[in-house]
Design a protein around this motif. Structure first.
Motif, PDB file in Angstrom:
ATOM      1  N   ILE A  70     -31.042  22.394  -3.543  1.00  0.00           N
ATOM      2  CA  ILE A  70     -29.937  23.083  -2.877  1.00  0.00           C
ATOM      3  C   ILE A  70     -28.659  22.556  -3.513  1.00  0.00           C
ATOM      4  CG2 ILE A  70     -28.720  23.440  -0.707  1.00  0.00           C
ATOM      5  CD1 ILE A  70     -31.372  23.009   0.710  1.00  0.00           C
ATOM      6  N   LEU A  71     -27.829  23.455  -4.028  1.00  0.00           N
ATOM      7  CA  LEU A  71     -26.609  23.016  -4.697  1.00  0.00           C
ATOM      8  C   LEU A  71     -25.719  22.272  -3.717  1.00  0.00           C
ATOM      9  CD1 LEU A  71     -25.695  26.209  -6.727  1.00  0.00           C
ATOM     10  CD2 LEU A  71     -27.054  24.254  -7.441  1.00  0.00           C
ATOM     11  N   ASP A  72     -25.134  21.170  -4.180  1.00  0.00           N
ATOM     12  CA  ASP A  72     -24.221  20.460  -3.282  1.00  0.00           C
ATOM     13  C   ASP A  72     -22.914  21.238  -3.162  1.00  0.00           C
ATOM     14  OD1 ASP A  72     -22.171  19.389  -5.226  1.00  0.00           O
ATOM     15  OD2 ASP A  72     -23.996  18.570  -6.099  1.00  0.00           O
ATOM     16  N   HIS A  73     -22.153  20.867  -2.144  1.00  0.00           N
ATOM     17  CA  HIS A  73     -21.008  21.692  -1.767  1.00  0.00           C
ATOM     18  C   HIS A  73     -20.014  21.843  -2.917  1.00  0.00           C
ATOM     19  CE1 HIS A  73     -18.567  23.684   1.184  1.00  0.00           C
ATOM     20  NE2 HIS A  73     -17.532  22.962   0.817  1.00  0.00           N
ATOM     21  N   HIS A  74     -19.755  20.728  -3.608  1.00  0.00           N
ATOM     22  CA  HIS A  74     -18.755  20.759  -4.665  1.00  0.00           C
ATOM     23  C   HIS A  74     -19.184  21.708  -5.789  1.00  0.00           C
ATOM     24  CE1 HIS A  74     -15.675  19.285  -7.364  1.00  0.00           C
ATOM     25  NE2 HIS A  74     -16.611  19.105  -8.269  1.00  0.00           N
ATOM     26  N   THR A  75     -20.447  21.578  -6.214  1.00  0.00           N
ATOM     27  CA  THR A  75     -20.949  22.444  -7.280  1.00  0.00           C
ATOM     28  C   THR A  75     -20.891  23.909  -6.862  1.00  0.00           C
ATOM     29  OG1 THR A  75     -22.476  20.646  -7.732  1.00  0.00           O
ATOM     30  CG2 THR A  75     -22.857  22.705  -8.890  1.00  0.00           C
ATOM     31  N   TYR A  76     -21.246  24.147  -5.600  1.00  0.00           N
ATOM     32  CA  TYR A  76     -21.273  25.528  -5.113  1.00  0.00           C
ATOM     33  C   TYR A  76     -19.877  26.142  -5.131  1.00  0.00           C
ATOM     34  CZ  TYR A  76     -21.981  29.403  -1.878  1.00  0.00           C
ATOM     35  OH  TYR A  76     -22.006  30.632  -1.297  1.00  0.00           O
ATOM     36  N   GLU A  77     -18.909  25.387  -4.603  1.00  0.00           N
ATOM     37  CA  GLU A  77     -17.542  25.911  -4.580  1.00  0.00           C
ATOM     38  C   GLU A  77     -17.031  26.168  -5.989  1.00  0.00           C
ATOM     39  OE1 GLU A  77     -15.591  26.657  -2.001  1.00  0.00           O
ATOM     40  OE2 GLU A  77     -17.197  26.206  -0.582  1.00  0.00           O
ATOM     41  N   HIS A  78     -17.339  25.242  -6.893  1.00  0.00           N
ATOM     42  CA  HIS A  78     -16.892  25.403  -8.279  1.00  0.00           C
ATOM     43  C   HIS A  78     -17.513  26.655  -8.910  1.00  0.00           C
ATOM     44  CE1 HIS A  78     -16.660  24.564 -12.623  1.00  0.00           C
ATOM     45  NE2 HIS A  78     -15.506  23.983 -12.314  1.00  0.00           N
TER      46      HIS A  78
ATOM     47  N   TYR B  48     -24.802  32.190  -9.622  1.00  0.00           N
ATOM     48  CA  TYR B  48     -23.861  33.178 -10.148  1.00  0.00           C
ATOM     49  C   TYR B  48     -24.337  34.601  -9.858  1.00  0.00           C
ATOM     50  CZ  TYR B  48     -22.115  29.121 -12.549  1.00  0.00           C
ATOM     51  OH  TYR B  48     -21.621  27.887 -12.810  1.00  0.00           O
ATOM     52  N   GLU B  49     -25.637  34.762  -9.673  1.00  0.00           N
ATOM     53  CA  GLU B  49     -26.161  36.104  -9.432  1.00  0.00           C
ATOM     54  C   GLU B  49     -26.234  36.447  -7.947  1.00  0.00           C
ATOM     55  OE1 GLU B  49     -28.986  36.143 -13.394  1.00  0.00           O
ATOM     56  OE2 GLU B  49     -29.883  36.247 -11.427  1.00  0.00           O
ATOM     57  N   THR B  50     -26.352  35.435  -7.091  1.00  0.00           N
ATOM     58  CA  THR B  50     -26.563  35.728  -5.671  1.00  0.00           C
ATOM     59  C   THR B  50     -25.567  35.029  -4.745  1.00  0.00           C
ATOM     60  OG1 THR B  50     -28.079  33.904  -5.379  1.00  0.00           O
ATOM     61  CG2 THR B  50     -29.024  35.980  -6.088  1.00  0.00           C
ATOM     62  N   LYS B  51     -24.829  34.056  -5.234  1.00  0.00           N
ATOM     63  CA  LYS B  51     -23.910  33.277  -4.391  1.00  0.00           C
ATOM     64  C   LYS B  51     -24.652  32.560  -3.264  1.00  0.00           C
ATOM     65  CE  LYS B  51     -19.564  35.584  -5.262  1.00  0.00           C
ATOM     66  NZ  LYS B  51     -18.431  36.280  -4.724  1.00  0.00           N
ATOM     67  N   VAL B  52     -25.867  32.131  -3.524  1.00  0.00           N
ATOM     68  CA  VAL B  52     -26.633  31.404  -2.512  1.00  0.00           C
ATOM     69  C   VAL B  52     -26.902  30.002  -3.040  1.00  0.00           C
ATOM     70  CG1 VAL B  52     -28.882  31.253  -1.400  1.00  0.00           C
ATOM     71  CG2 VAL B  52     -27.687  33.409  -1.462  1.00  0.00           C
ATOM     72  N   PRO B  53     -26.414  28.968  -2.355  1.00  0.00           N
ATOM     73  CA  PRO B  53     -26.631  27.614  -2.866  1.00  0.00           C
ATOM     74  C   PRO B  53     -28.060  27.114  -2.677  1.00  0.00           C
ATOM     75  CG  PRO B  53     -25.396  27.527  -0.835  1.00  0.00           C
ATOM     76  CD  PRO B  53     -25.538  28.971  -1.174  1.00  0.00           C
ATOM     77  N   ASN B  54     -28.776  27.628  -1.684  1.00  0.00           N
ATOM     78  CA  ASN B  54     -30.148  27.175  -1.478  1.00  0.00           C
ATOM     79  C   ASN B  54     -31.054  27.911  -2.464  1.00  0.00           C
ATOM     80  OD1 ASN B  54     -32.695  26.544  -0.610  1.00  0.00           O
ATOM     81  ND2 ASN B  54     -32.211  26.720   1.562  1.00  0.00           N
ATOM     82  N   MET B 212     -22.601  39.262  -3.043  1.00  0.00           N
ATOM     83  CA  MET B 212     -22.652  39.129  -1.588  1.00  0.00           C
ATOM     84  C   MET B 212     -23.669  40.093  -0.994  1.00  0.00           C
ATOM     85  SD  MET B 212     -21.071  36.622  -0.835  1.00  0.00           S
ATOM     86  CE  MET B 212     -21.071  36.581   0.934  1.00  0.00           C
ATOM     87  N   ALA B 213     -23.859  41.272  -1.641  1.00  0.00           N
ATOM     88  CA  ALA B 213     -24.879  42.198  -1.157  1.00  0.00           C
ATOM     89  C   ALA B 213     -26.254  41.534  -1.217  1.00  0.00           C
ATOM     90  CB  ALA B 213     -24.869  43.477  -1.997  1.00  0.00           C
ATOM     91  N   ARG B 214     -26.504  40.827  -2.308  1.00  0.00           N
ATOM     92  CA  ARG B 214     -27.803  40.142  -2.403  1.00  0.00           C
ATOM     93  C   ARG B 214     -27.894  39.023  -1.388  1.00  0.00           C
ATOM     94  NH1 ARG B 214     -29.133  39.629  -8.813  1.00  0.00           N
ATOM     95  NH2 ARG B 214     -31.120  38.901  -8.027  1.00  0.00           N
ATOM     96  N   SER B 215     -26.799  38.287  -1.206  1.00  0.00           N
ATOM     97  CA  SER B 215     -26.821  37.179  -0.243  1.00  0.00           C
ATOM     98  C   SER B 215     -27.075  37.677   1.170  1.00  0.00           C
ATOM     99  CB  SER B 215     -25.476  36.439  -0.320  1.00  0.00           C
ATOM    100  OG  SER B 215     -25.383  35.464   0.670  1.00  0.00           O
ATOM    101  N   HIS B 216     -26.359  38.747   1.566  1.00  0.00           N
ATOM    102  CA  HIS B 216     -26.543  39.271   2.920  1.00  0.00           C
ATOM    103  C   HIS B 216     -27.932  39.875   3.086  1.00  0.00           C
ATOM    104  CE1 HIS B 216     -22.611  38.310   4.093  1.00  0.00           C
ATOM    105  NE2 HIS B 216     -21.979  39.228   3.381  1.00  0.00           N
ATOM    106  N   SER B 217     -28.441  40.501   2.023  1.00  0.00           N
ATOM    107  CA  SER B 217     -29.771  41.085   2.131  1.00  0.00           C
ATOM    108  C   SER B 217     -30.824  40.010   2.356  1.00  0.00           C
ATOM    109  CB  SER B 217     -30.103  41.863   0.858  1.00  0.00           C
ATOM    110  OG  SER B 217     -29.218  42.928   0.710  1.00  0.00           O
ATOM    111  N   MET B 218     -30.631  38.851   1.716  1.00  0.00           N
ATOM    112  CA  MET B 218     -31.562  37.750   1.959  1.00  0.00           C
ATOM    113  C   MET B 218     -31.584  37.386   3.426  1.00  0.00           C
ATOM    114  SD  MET B 218     -31.119  35.088  -1.094  1.00  0.00           S
ATOM    115  CE  MET B 218     -30.515  35.730  -2.616  1.00  0.00           C
ATOM    116  N   LEU B 219     -30.385  37.305   4.027  1.00  0.00           N
ATOM    117  CA  LEU B 219     -30.327  37.007   5.459  1.00  0.00           C
ATOM    118  C   LEU B 219     -31.087  38.066   6.247  1.00  0.00           C
ATOM    119  CD1 LEU B 219     -29.231  35.353   7.793  1.00  0.00           C
ATOM    120  CD2 LEU B 219     -27.180  36.751   7.737  1.00  0.00           C
TER     121      LEU B 219
END
Lengths: 145, 250
Positions: A70-78, B48-54, B212-219
């Motif tokens: 899971i990306l950490d917060h800093h990396t994610y924001e960047h 970069y493709e989904t804006k999902v950190p997990n 964001m469409a992909r991120s919301h669709s995941m939810l």
């Protein structure tokens, strides 16, 4: 300790202990499934077997010094602020693919175990036993029921 | 039989152990599984493709969405199978299993504690579902927790109390709704001109950009998964603990 044994330990077992653990667990489960007479014990063996596979996959995805995938917060924001500037360190995060595969495998394991327990319970109500040899005895043409 | 089994197990174990010499070391970042272009792309490119950190959720619900959809179907089918195998409809009252707690054994401490804990578990489970693409969690985990909260209720206050909140008909409908939400999301992508479960096609109707469409669709699909898992977990417990009679449980 003898040098040959010591070098074998150093080169074959210590860096690969996860495989040894999974093989041993898997053999315990396989033996229980083959040799045990009680259906519930067979199911316990099946669960141990599944757990061994899960352990194998997750340990394959591990990396030295890496964190959870899971990306950490800093990396994610960047990453959100600078799309296109790919700077994510792939050695800093564990391989997510085995985790995904095992996440679904765990859930499927729960459902198969639940269904298997339901069938075992049904067998018990029909035959009055969950011991395999007793069930086979009753299934013989001469047996009652 | 036992000796034969032991010999077979030892042979299989020896074969597997003899192969471990060719496997990568534990924790090796350059192992074939970790260094493959696919895994590398999941780590480096998915945000970069989904804006999902997990990353796990991104792979689970987006890149491997087809797999996860049929995983949900497997759970649904397992629940239906348990009902088909075990459920005894219209059993006469005389055949009820001996023992079995009557409704509401009056234990004040257990009842009060469970009534206090029950909503907390459910709120946390909803958080795990809703926040599953930003922190550890997701539909499967949150669904199991929701199902566990109903099992706790059935254990503490008796199965009828849990059935009043989540009846048998409702569980089956809920499980089906979960699968329909997931599959329907995929069909919606087809209707908007993309491939099945290609969430980027839903960009015109979901606020935000394509990612964001992909991120919301995941939810959205995770919520579907949570519905099914919640219902089936409770079905498994309720049927197994009462031999399919659903009258009074453990």
């Amino acid at each position: 300790m003898e040098p040959a044994l010591a070098s074998f330990l150093q080169e074959q077992i210590v860096p690969k202990f996860n495989y040894w653990v999974y093989v041993v667990l898997m053999m315990i489960g396989l033996y229980a499934m083959i040799a045990k007479n009680n259906l519930i014990k067979k199911l316990i063996g099946m669960s141990i077997f599944q757990t061994a596979i899960i352990l194998f996959y997750v340990s394959v995805g591990a990396k030295d010094g890496a964190g959870i995938p899971i990306l950490d917060h800093h990396t994610y924001e960047h990453a959100l602020e600078h799309p296109g500037d790919e700077h994510i360190d792939r050695d800093g995060y564990a391989n997510p693919l085995p985790h995904v595969l095992m996440l679904t495998a765990i859930v499927v394991g729960v459902s198969t175990l639940g269904l298997a327990l339901a069938i075992a319970q049904r067998i018990f109500t029909s035959f009055g036993s969950i011991e395999e040899d007793e069930i086979l005895e009753k299934l013989q043409p001469g047996g009652h029921d | 039989m036992k000796l034969f089994g032991l010999i077979a197990v030892i042979i299989v174990g020896a074969l597997l152990l003899s192969a471990t010499g060719d496997f990568p070391d534990f924790g090796d970042p350059q192992s074939p599984a970790s260094a493959s272009p696919l895994s590398t792309h999941y780590i480096e490119g998915s945000v970069y493709e989904t804006k999902v950190p997990n990353l796990v959720t991104a792979v689970l619900a987006d890149y491997r969405g087809f797999d996860t959809m049929f995983e949900t179907v497997v759970i649904f089918v397992a629940g239906i199978g348990i009902i088909a195998v075990l459920r005894a409809f219209g059993t006469p009252a005389a055949e009820l299993p001996e023992g079995g707690g009557e409704e509401g054994d009056d234990d004040l401490i257990i009842r009060t504690t469970c009534n206090l804990v029950f909503p907390v578990i459910q709120v946390f489970a909803l958080y795990v579902v809703a926040h599953g693409h930003h922190s550890p969690g997701g539909g499967f985990q949150g669904g199991v927790m929701l199902g566990a909260s109903y099992i706790l209720l059935a254990l503490s206050c008796g199965l009828p109390a849990a059935k009043r909140r989540l009846g048998e008909r409702q569980t089956i409908v809920l499980a089906a709704i979960g699968v329909i939400v997931f599959a329907g999301w995929g069909v919606a992508c087809v209707l908007f001109g993309g491939n099945f479960l290609d969430y980027a096609a839903l960009d015109p109707i979901i606020p935000g950009d394509v990612q964001m469409a992909r991120s919301h669709s995941m939810l959205g699909v995770e919520i579907g998964v949570a519905f099914t898992v919640t219902a089936i977990m409770f079905v498994i417990y309720a049927n197994l603990s009462t031999r399919g009679r659903l009258r009074d449980g453990l």
